[in-house]
Write a protein that holds these residues in place. Sequence first.
Motif, mmCIF file in Angstrom:
data_model
loop_
_atom_site.group_PDB
_atom_site.id
_atom_site.type_symbol
_atom_site.label_atom_id
_atom_site.label_comp_id
_atom_site.label_asym_id
_atom_site.label_seq_id
_atom_site.Cartn_x
_atom_site.Cartn_y
_atom_site.Cartn_z
ATOM 1 N N LYS A 9 68.692 68.930 45.000
ATOM 2 C CA LYS A 9 67.555 68.165 44.483
ATOM 3 C C LYS A 9 68.036 67.058 43.542
ATOM 4 N N LYS A 12 69.339 64.274 45.687
ATOM 5 C CA LYS A 12 68.216 63.528 46.273
ATOM 6 C C LYS A 12 67.629 62.563 45.238
ATOM 7 N N LYS A 13 67.466 63.043 44.004
ATOM 8 C CA LYS A 13 66.939 62.203 42.928
ATOM 9 C C LYS A 13 67.904 61.060 42.623
ATOM 10 N N LEU A 15 69.977 59.636 44.695
ATOM 11 C CA LEU A 15 69.884 58.648 45.771
ATOM 12 C C LEU A 15 68.622 57.803 45.640
ATOM 13 N N GLU A 16 67.513 58.437 45.239
ATOM 14 C CA GLU A 16 66.267 57.684 45.038
ATOM 15 C C GLU A 16 66.432 56.642 43.931
ATOM 16 N N LEU A 17 66.967 57.078 42.791
ATOM 17 C CA LEU A 17 67.155 56.144 41.681
ATOM 18 C C LEU A 17 68.230 55.110 41.995
ATOM 19 N N MET A 19 68.826 53.871 44.971
ATOM 20 C CA MET A 19 68.190 52.874 45.841
ATOM 21 C C MET A 19 67.272 51.951 45.041
ATOM 22 N N ALA A 20 66.567 52.502 44.058
ATOM 23 C CA ALA A 20 65.716 51.668 43.202
ATOM 24 C C ALA A 20 66.579 50.675 42.423
ATOM 25 N N ASP A 29 66.682 47.545 51.429
ATOM 26 C CA ASP A 29 66.594 48.988 51.612
ATOM 27 C C ASP A 29 67.507 49.395 52.764
ATOM 28 N N LYS A 32 66.620 53.545 58.070
ATOM 29 C CA LYS A 32 66.362 54.980 58.217
ATOM 30 C C LYS A 32 67.442 55.675 59.053
ATOM 31 N N SER A 36 73.094 60.424 55.703
ATOM 32 C CA SER A 36 73.110 60.827 54.295
ATOM 33 C C SER A 36 74.488 60.592 53.682
ATOM 34 N N LYS A 39 74.809 56.965 52.910
ATOM 35 C CA LYS A 39 73.975 56.605 51.759
ATOM 36 C C LYS A 39 74.669 56.977 50.457
#
Length: 86
Positions: A9, A12-13, A15-17, A19-20, A29, A32, A36, A39
Amino acid sequence: MKKNKNDAKLLKKALELGMAFAKKQGFDDLDKSVSSKDKVECIYRLLVQFKQITPLPEDKEDGPNMKHRLILWITRLLPPDHELLQ
């Protein structure tokens, strides 16, 4: 590397931050269809380039070490009482 029960988790967080952060720097971006593994490497290299994380030695640059470095990065950004850090 010490494993935490929330490592997946946290990654995952991260990678989200990550990407932001990339979007704020003007990057597009990721498609898809990007795996992983790719990424993780892209976000890791971006954060190294912008001096957000310390680079790994060249002989240690592999998937698990990059993931671990991203997890360390996100744990420093999250507040100490965040649910993923418990």
